[in-house]
Design a protein around this motif. Structure first.
Motif, PDB file in Angstrom:
ATOM      1  N   LEU A  20       0.540  -1.414  -0.038  1.00 22.62           N
ATOM      2  CA  LEU A  20      -0.303  -0.408  -0.251  1.00 22.62           C
ATOM      3  C   LEU A  20       0.817   1.096  -0.347  1.00 22.62           C
ATOM      4  O   LEU A  20       0.384   2.107  -1.035  1.00 22.62           O
ATOM      5  N   LEU A  21       1.762   1.570   0.455  1.00 23.16           N
ATOM      6  CA  LEU A  21       2.939   2.017   1.132  1.00 23.16           C
ATOM      7  C   LEU A  21       3.347   2.542  -0.456  1.00 23.16           C
ATOM      8  O   LEU A  21       3.494   3.624  -1.309  1.00 23.16           O
ATOM      9  N   ALA A  22       3.919   1.867  -1.495  1.00 22.63           N
ATOM     10  CA  ALA A  22       4.401   2.110  -2.903  1.00 22.63           C
ATOM     11  C   ALA A  22       3.301   2.560  -3.277  1.00 22.63           C
ATOM     12  O   ALA A  22       3.364   3.312  -4.482  1.00 22.63           O
ATOM     13  N   LEU A  23       2.486   2.435  -3.777  1.00 19.09           N
ATOM     14  CA  LEU A  23       0.972   3.305  -3.524  1.00 19.09           C
ATOM     15  C   LEU A  23       1.063   4.536  -3.803  1.00 19.09           C
ATOM     16  O   LEU A  23      -0.008   5.470  -4.191  1.00 19.09           O
ATOM     17  N   VAL A  24       1.150   4.683  -2.508  1.00 22.51           N
ATOM     18  CA  VAL A  24       1.534   6.772  -1.719  1.00 22.51           C
ATOM     19  C   VAL A  24       2.292   7.168  -2.555  1.00 22.51           C
ATOM     20  O   VAL A  24       3.401   6.676  -1.872  1.00 22.51           O
ATOM     21  N   THR A  25       2.210   8.239  -3.745  1.00 28.33           N
ATOM     22  CA  THR A  25       3.082   8.783  -4.851  1.00 28.33           C
ATOM     23  C   THR A  25       3.439  10.294  -3.384  1.00 28.33           C
ATOM     24  O   THR A  25       2.569  10.222  -2.571  1.00 28.33           O
ATOM     25  N   ALA A  26       4.030  11.198  -4.564  1.00 28.39           N
ATOM     26  CA  ALA A  26       4.350  12.272  -3.588  1.00 28.39           C
ATOM     27  C   ALA A  26       2.676  13.520  -3.030  1.00 28.39           C
ATOM     28  O   ALA A  26       3.045  14.102  -2.034  1.00 28.39           O
ATOM     29  N   GLN A  27       2.485  12.833  -3.889  1.00 26.93           N
ATOM     30  CA  GLN A  27       1.184  13.601  -3.845  1.00 26.93           C
ATOM     31  C   GLN A  27      -0.029  11.857  -4.569  1.00 26.93           C
ATOM     32  O   GLN A  27       0.160  11.854  -4.984  1.00 26.93           O
ATOM     33  N   ILE A  28      -1.268  12.359  -3.588  1.00 24.96           N
ATOM     34  CA  ILE A  28      -2.755  12.075  -3.741  1.00 24.96           C
ATOM     35  C   ILE A  28      -3.585  12.589  -3.560  1.00 24.96           C
ATOM     36  O   ILE A  28      -3.828  13.391  -2.773  1.00 24.96           O
ATOM     37  N   SER A  29      -4.629  11.698  -4.529  1.00 25.78           N
ATOM     38  CA  SER A  29      -5.637  12.644  -4.684  1.00 25.78           C
ATOM     39  C   SER A  29      -6.468  11.850  -3.752  1.00 25.78           C
ATOM     40  O   SER A  29      -6.295  11.104  -3.405  1.00 25.78           O
ATOM     41  N   PHE A  30      -7.636  13.028  -3.116  1.00 28.79           N
ATOM     42  CA  PHE A  30      -8.984  12.429  -1.932  1.00 28.79           C
ATOM     43  C   PHE A  30      -9.736  10.932  -2.564  1.00 28.79           C
ATOM     44  O   PHE A  30      -9.253   9.837  -1.974  1.00 28.79           O
ATOM     45  N   GLU A  31      -9.519  11.415  -3.825  1.00 32.89           N
ATOM     46  CA  GLU A  31     -10.332   9.100  -3.914  1.00 32.89           C
ATOM     47  C   GLU A  31      -8.968   8.061  -4.247  1.00 32.89           C
ATOM     48  O   GLU A  31     -10.012   7.274  -3.320  1.00 32.89           O
ATOM     49  N   LYS A  32      -8.028   8.187  -4.215  1.00 32.13           N
ATOM     50  CA  LYS A  32      -6.705   7.251  -4.485  1.00 32.13           C
ATOM     51  C   LYS A  32      -7.014   7.321  -2.840  1.00 32.13           C
ATOM     52  O   LYS A  32      -6.839   6.042  -2.356  1.00 32.13           O
ATOM     53  N   ALA A  33      -7.343   8.379  -2.070  1.00 30.43           N
ATOM     54  CA  ALA A  33      -6.905   7.834  -0.027  1.00 30.43           C
ATOM     55  C   ALA A  33      -7.907   6.500  -0.238  1.00 30.43           C
ATOM     56  O   ALA A  33      -7.642   6.326   0.454  1.00 30.43           O
ATOM     57  N   VAL A  34      -9.182   7.213  -0.214  1.00 29.61           N
ATOM     58  CA  VAL A  34      -9.746   6.255  -0.177  1.00 29.61           C
ATOM     59  C   VAL A  34      -9.812   5.382  -0.432  1.00 29.61           C
ATOM     60  O   VAL A  34     -10.619   4.460   0.327  1.00 29.61           O
ATOM     61  N   SER A  35     -10.181   5.051  -1.220  1.00 31.14           N
ATOM     62  CA  SER A  35      -9.362   3.673  -1.945  1.00 31.14           C
ATOM     63  C   SER A  35      -8.310   2.298  -0.804  1.00 31.14           C
ATOM     64  O   SER A  35      -8.990   1.521  -1.179  1.00 31.14           O
ATOM     65  N   ILE A  36      -7.759   3.712  -1.295  1.00 32.88           N
ATOM     66  CA  ILE A  36      -6.315   3.162   0.420  1.00 32.88           C
ATOM     67  C   ILE A  36      -6.934   2.422   1.481  1.00 32.88           C
ATOM     68  O   ILE A  36      -6.847   1.445   2.314  1.00 32.88           O
ATOM     69  N   LEU A  37      -8.655   3.532   1.886  1.00 33.08           N
ATOM     70  CA  LEU A  37      -8.638   3.428   3.154  1.00 33.08           C
ATOM     71  C   LEU A  37      -9.060   1.836   3.174  1.00 33.08           C
ATOM     72  O   LEU A  37      -9.878   1.069   3.572  1.00 33.08           O
ATOM     73  N   GLN A  38     -10.394   1.971   2.109  1.00 34.83           N
ATOM     74  CA  GLN A  38     -11.137   0.904   1.771  1.00 34.83           C
ATOM     75  C   GLN A  38     -10.341  -0.540   1.852  1.00 34.83           C
ATOM     76  O   GLN A  38     -11.129  -1.688   2.490  1.00 34.83           O
ATOM     77  N   GLN A  39      -9.212  -0.802   1.013  1.00 35.13           N
ATOM     78  CA  GLN A  39      -8.389  -1.703   1.123  1.00 35.13           C
ATOM     79  C   GLN A  39      -8.009  -1.800   2.709  1.00 35.13           C
ATOM     80  O   GLN A  39      -7.963  -3.205   2.382  1.00 35.13           O
ATOM     81  N   LEU A  40      -7.496  -1.321   3.105  1.00 32.17           N
ATOM     82  CA  LEU A  40      -7.220  -1.567   4.861  1.00 32.17           C
ATOM     83  C   LEU A  40      -8.954  -2.038   5.720  1.00 32.17           C
ATOM     84  O   LEU A  40      -8.842  -2.999   6.497  1.00 32.17           O
ATOM     85  N   VAL A  41     -10.056  -1.681   4.943  1.00 28.93           N
ATOM     86  CA  VAL A  41     -11.191  -2.251   5.862  1.00 28.93           C
ATOM     87  C   VAL A  41     -11.461  -3.128   5.337  1.00 28.93           C
ATOM     88  O   VAL A  41     -12.122  -4.362   6.209  1.00 28.93           O
ATOM     89  N   ASP A  42     -11.118  -3.406   4.089  1.00 21.12           N
ATOM     90  CA  ASP A  42     -11.356  -5.100   3.302  1.00 21.12           C
ATOM     91  C   ASP A  42     -10.682  -5.878   3.998  1.00 21.12           C
ATOM     92  O   ASP A  42     -11.018  -7.429   4.141  1.00 21.12           O
ATOM     93  N   ASN A  43      -9.593  -5.883   4.267  1.00 25.02           N
ATOM     94  CA  ASN A  43      -8.395  -6.348   4.554  1.00 25.02           C
ATOM     95  C   ASN A  43      -8.986  -6.434   6.256  1.00 25.02           C
ATOM     96  O   ASN A  43      -7.406  -7.159   7.580  1.00 25.02           O
ATOM     97  N   GLU A  44      -9.954  -6.195   7.328  1.00 30.43           N
ATOM     98  CA  GLU A  44     -10.087  -5.632   8.316  1.00 30.43           C
ATOM     99  C   GLU A  44      -8.372  -5.483   9.242  1.00 30.43           C
ATOM    100  O   GLU A  44      -8.617  -5.913  10.419  1.00 30.43           O
ATOM    101  N   VAL A  45      -7.871  -4.416   8.340  1.00 26.14           N
ATOM    102  CA  VAL A  45      -6.869  -4.025   9.350  1.00 26.14           C
ATOM    103  C   VAL A  45      -7.520  -2.775  10.451  1.00 26.14           C
ATOM    104  O   VAL A  45      -7.168  -1.968  10.820  1.00 26.14           O
ATOM    105  N   LEU A  46      -8.672  -2.302   9.207  1.00 27.85           N
ATOM    106  CA  LEU A  46      -9.290  -0.758  10.309  1.00 27.85           C
ATOM    107  C   LEU A  46     -10.599  -1.001   9.951  1.00 27.85           C
ATOM    108  O   LEU A  46     -11.004  -1.968   9.188  1.00 27.85           O
ATOM    109  N   SER A  47     -11.443  -0.411  11.137  1.00 26.27           N
ATOM    110  CA  SER A  47     -12.949  -0.308  10.986  1.00 26.27           C
ATOM    111  C   SER A  47     -13.574   0.123  10.253  1.00 26.27           C
ATOM    112  O   SER A  47     -13.127   1.462   9.655  1.00 26.27           O
ATOM    113  N   THR A  48     -14.766   0.257   9.460  1.00 22.97           N
ATOM    114  CA  THR A  48     -15.265   1.138   9.061  1.00 22.97           C
ATOM    115  C   THR A  48     -15.458   2.619   9.291  1.00 22.97           C
ATOM    116  O   THR A  48     -15.455   3.011   8.421  1.00 22.97           O
ATOM    117  N   HIS A  49     -15.397   2.629  10.538  1.00 20.00           N
ATOM    118  CA  HIS A  49     -15.373   3.895  11.167  1.00 20.00           C
ATOM    119  C   HIS A  49     -14.588   4.197  11.126  1.00 20.00           C
ATOM    120  O   HIS A  49     -14.735   6.092  11.225  1.00 20.00           O
TER     121      HIS A  49
END
Length: 156
Positions: free
Chosen positions: A85-114
């Motif tokens: 996931l860190l490899a996907l984060v470039t020097a700048q990242i859009s909100f949409e891409k950031a949310v996509s990474i957060l959703q990945q963390l939820v899908d893989n049960e690293v973070l809760s939806t809340h």
């Protein structure tokens, strides 16, 4: 399915199949015919909803016997996963891409939806109150990188 557009329906269908199998092979034309849409709609869904940022590997072969192979990525361990996931984060990242990474963390049960919703709120353009989009995207990338690195260690 009220309120869902065709892209949402196709995405749900493909994810349902992927829930049973880690990898699927589809024929773009037959899926398009099944949903009564143009084949480019299938391309759009795959490009926007099944990217590496969302945790998928997509391969395709064009032509008469062509296929699209979608594989849900599995990670050896959380450290490897966070590095990916860190490899996907470039020097700048859009909100949409950031949310996509957060959703990945939820899908893989690293973070809760809340937790992901709270973090997404903090990563919005409005939260930064900076008029320069490059600065906003840079701040967002820095915060997301700090989050991903911080998930490696338990501090509390």
């Amino acid at each position: 399915m009220v309120g869902q557009n065709i892209s949402d329906i196709i995405e749900a269908y493909l994810k349902e199949i992927l829930a049973a199998d880690r990898q699927i092979e589809i024929n773009r034309a037959s899926i398009a015919a099944q949903f009564n849409c143009v084949p480019s709609q299938i391309n759009y869904v795959i490009k926007t909803r099944f990217s590496s940022q969302q945790g998928y590997l997509v391969e395709s072969k064009r032509g008469g016997g062509g296929y699209i192979r979608i594989e849900k990525l599995r990670y050896r361990d959380q450290d490897h996963y966070l590095n990916q996931l860190l490899a996907l984060v470039t020097a700048q990242i859009s909100f949409e891409k950031a949310v996509s990474i957060l959703q990945q963390l939820v899908d893989n049960e690293v973070l809760s939806t809340h937790e992901a919703q709270l973090l997404a709120t903090m990563l919005t353009d409005d939260a930064f109150a900076v008029t320069d989009q490059v600065a906003t995207d840079t701040l967002r990338a820095n915060l997301l990188s700090a989050l991903l690195n911080g998930l490696r260690y338990q501090r509390f």
